[in-house]
Design a protein around this motif. Structure first.
Motif, PDB file in Angstrom:
ATOM      1  N   GLN A 189       0.817  -1.225   0.000  1.00  0.00           N
ATOM      2  CA  GLN A 189       0.000   0.000   0.000  1.00  0.00           C
ATOM      3  C   GLN A 189       0.844   1.265   0.000  1.00  0.00           C
ATOM      4  OE1 GLN A 189      -3.368  -0.065   2.749  1.00  0.00           O
ATOM      5  NE2 GLN A 189      -4.385  -0.871   0.937  1.00  0.00           N
ATOM      6  N   HIS A 190       2.017   1.185   0.616  1.00  0.00           N
ATOM      7  CA  HIS A 190       2.838   2.389   0.689  1.00  0.00           C
ATOM      8  C   HIS A 190       4.319   2.054   0.660  1.00  0.00           C
ATOM      9  CE1 HIS A 190       4.699   5.952   2.793  1.00  0.00           C
ATOM     10  NE2 HIS A 190       4.109   6.481   1.750  1.00  0.00           N
ATOM     11  N   LEU A 191       5.065   2.845  -0.070  1.00  0.00           N
ATOM     12  CA  LEU A 191       6.514   2.682  -0.175  1.00  0.00           C
ATOM     13  C   LEU A 191       7.149   4.070  -0.126  1.00  0.00           C
ATOM     14  CD1 LEU A 191       7.266   0.300  -3.203  1.00  0.00           C
ATOM     15  CD2 LEU A 191       8.068  -0.032  -0.866  1.00  0.00           C
ATOM     16  N   ASP A 210      12.732   2.936   0.909  1.00  0.00           N
ATOM     17  CA  ASP A 210      12.375   1.524   0.728  1.00  0.00           C
ATOM     18  C   ASP A 210      12.858   1.031  -0.635  1.00  0.00           C
ATOM     19  OD1 ASP A 210      11.000   1.503   3.153  1.00  0.00           O
ATOM     20  OD2 ASP A 210       9.069   1.986   2.221  1.00  0.00           O
ATOM     21  N   LEU A 211      12.590   1.837  -1.665  1.00  0.00           N
ATOM     22  CA  LEU A 211      12.960   1.428  -3.023  1.00  0.00           C
ATOM     23  C   LEU A 211      14.467   1.293  -3.158  1.00  0.00           C
ATOM     24  CD1 LEU A 211      10.533   3.575  -5.215  1.00  0.00           C
ATOM     25  CD2 LEU A 211      10.629   1.079  -5.119  1.00  0.00           C
ATOM     26  N   GLU A 212      15.185   2.234  -2.548  1.00  0.00           N
ATOM     27  CA  GLU A 212      16.650   2.185  -2.647  1.00  0.00           C
ATOM     28  C   GLU A 212      17.206   0.949  -1.943  1.00  0.00           C
ATOM     29  OE1 GLU A 212      17.511   6.959  -3.269  1.00  0.00           O
ATOM     30  OE2 GLU A 212      17.616   6.095  -1.248  1.00  0.00           O
ATOM     31  N   ALA A 260       3.264   9.740  -5.798  1.00  0.00           N
ATOM     32  CA  ALA A 260       2.923   8.897  -6.945  1.00  0.00           C
ATOM     33  C   ALA A 260       1.975   7.806  -6.483  1.00  0.00           C
ATOM     34  CB  ALA A 260       4.180   8.292  -7.549  1.00  0.00           C
ATOM     35  N   LEU A 261       1.016   7.491  -7.336  1.00  0.00           N
ATOM     36  CA  LEU A 261       0.029   6.479  -6.985  1.00  0.00           C
ATOM     37  C   LEU A 261      -0.146   5.565  -8.187  1.00  0.00           C
ATOM     38  CD1 LEU A 261      -1.998   5.652  -4.764  1.00  0.00           C
ATOM     39  CD2 LEU A 261      -3.642   7.201  -5.830  1.00  0.00           C
ATOM     40  N   ILE A 262       0.056   4.261  -7.960  1.00  0.00           N
ATOM     41  CA  ILE A 262      -0.125   3.291  -9.041  1.00  0.00           C
ATOM     42  C   ILE A 262      -1.441   2.569  -8.793  1.00  0.00           C
ATOM     43  CG2 ILE A 262       0.844   1.235 -10.154  1.00  0.00           C
ATOM     44  CD1 ILE A 262       3.610   2.284  -9.104  1.00  0.00           C
ATOM     45  N   GLU A 277       0.985   3.600  -3.092  1.00  0.00           N
ATOM     46  CA  GLU A 277       1.428   4.990  -3.045  1.00  0.00           C
ATOM     47  C   GLU A 277       2.933   5.020  -2.796  1.00  0.00           C
ATOM     48  OE1 GLU A 277      -0.650   8.767  -1.081  1.00  0.00           O
ATOM     49  OE2 GLU A 277       0.523   7.648   0.386  1.00  0.00           O
ATOM     50  N   ILE A 278       3.632   5.885  -3.524  1.00  0.00           N
ATOM     51  CA  ILE A 278       5.073   6.044  -3.302  1.00  0.00           C
ATOM     52  C   ILE A 278       5.335   7.508  -2.978  1.00  0.00           C
ATOM     53  CG2 ILE A 278       7.396   5.600  -4.201  1.00  0.00           C
ATOM     54  CD1 ILE A 278       6.131   3.835  -6.347  1.00  0.00           C
TER      55      ILE A 278
END
Lengths: 271, 271
Positions: A200-202, A206-208, A243-245, A267-268
């Motif tokens: 739900q959320h990043l 987190d991505l790195e 950003a929202l996918i 959501e990012i």
């Protein structure tokens, strides 16, 4: 000549994936019911200023592949392929624009090939004055993935994702909503592992960590097209855009995303 | 990435009037036989680099009038009129581009509204880099009279004639060929006086004498639309471009004009 409210508000950028608005397997075939439904959802949400960008799906890719446009200019016989690929995208854009006009939205088709120059497929120059003036006035620019003239390769393919992210940075967008044909990012590939969960959320951190391999087996499934999307989104997210996918194939999702309702996709955010 | 020959040659600009390529009296009706014939003539003439610009005729004018676009932005209800007028022009452009592609020409539709900003209806900024790169590569840009965002009026109408003349100046065009629905300039209005003669050649000095009233009764018939056309053409002619006004409704005229054959319509030169 400006709409004072619009000139002061941060724009929302809505990207609709080519795989959501066209029939994937059949060249030059739009998903008209999806296009019409999304036009209604955009109209009902009444978000302004808004910039909409769509992908090419089965309109752009088959011709671009046939004429090997990704390789750049190698042979004059490709030039008519550049023409045909662009015209196919104009046709798809026309369907999207007309569906939006039908719902009362002052949609304004703007082909990136007319005002963008790339270098090795990355935007090198983009004249954004008409876009800025259009949203200030209350128009809704509708851009798309397109062919471009390229300083190194002669011509190139510019993805709708790259344009969406670049405009989000340039115009200081508050939100980028990516309407795709999956529900968002999963903890694992849901096709391979049925216990995969939707994230739900990043955050960027987190991505790195994921890319540095720290997360190991709990890495989300950011492969292929989704990986490219996320990489494009990092610069605007670092500048504060959310950003929202979301899955644009599920009715009301794009409406809810535009309305800011929580819990629809992934959501990012920066932090 | 350039086609060395094209990058060194001066471009030819061909303007096709809206009244030649559409049915004047019937809204949104193309003259497909004229469009196809002209596409063949352009293809056979093999002129490069070439930029083609077309007018709106029965595609642009009825909607622009309905929504009073010429008055500029007065009311948000006009915005959807801006959208519809532009989309009508995209439809006409698509027909022209597709007819040219059918004849093997790598035609590339470029809507001026995407890269031009006007001020009181006159071009204030025009991003011409993609056009320059397109002709260097061997593509044939197809522009048209279009709506624009306007710094004073909100929006405006930009004529194909103004674009043709401006690009001729910017790109140092050798020739501007204006394909219209009459044979050229006459000594008098041929509808009022059957003894009116077609003028084969005029200089800027001749035109200036005419406008100062020196010529009196032997003045050519430069009224209405033709007057506006001539006024637009003066800056490029002063910079050395040859302008040629020809009847595009007569088969082979545009071909002959592109080939440089003499005696087809009215030529206007600096001296």
């Amino acid at each position: 000549m400006r709409n004072r409210d619009n000139a002061e508000r941060k724009p929302t950028i809505l990207k609709l994936g080519g795989s959501a608005i066209t029939e994937k397997g059949t060249p030059l075939t739009p998903s008209m019911s999806v296009i019409r439904r999304l036009a209604r959802e955009v109209s009902e949400a009444e978000v302004s200023p808004l910039i909409l960008i769509h992908g090419g799906g089965s309109f752009g890719h088959p011709l671009a592949e046939k004429y090997r446009l990704k390789e750049g200019f190698r042979d004059p016989s490709q030039l008519v392929g550049f023409s045909k690929t662009h015209e196919a995208m104009v046709s798809l854009n026309k369907l999207v624009v007309e569906a939006l006009i039908e719902e009362g939205i002052p949609a304004f088709g703007m082909p990136p090939s007319s005002f963008t120059v790339t270098r090795m497929g990355r935007v090198y120059g983009l004249e954004d004055k008409p876009i800025r003036m259009a949203i200030d006035l209350g128009l809704v620019p509708i851009l798309y993935g397109d062919v471009t003239l390229d300083l190194e390769k002669g011509f190139a393919i510019l993805s709708g994702d790259q344009i969406a992210a670049l405009l989000a940075v340039r115009l200081g967008a508050e939100r980028i909503i990516m309407g795709v044909d999956v529900d968002g990012l999963y903890t694992e590939d849901p096709k391979l592992n049925p216990s995969a969960r939707l994230i739900q959320h990043l955050t960027i951190k987190d991505l790195e960590e994921i890319w540095r391999g720290i997360r190991g087996s709990s890495s989300p499934d950011v492969t292929g097209g989704m990986m490219g999307k996320i990489l494009e989104l990092i610069p605007p997210i670092k500048r504060g855009a959310k950003a929202l996918i979301v899955n644009a194939l599920k009715p009301r999702n794009v409406y809810k995303a535009l309305k800011g309702e929580p819990g629809i996709g992934t959501e990012i955010t920066k932090e």
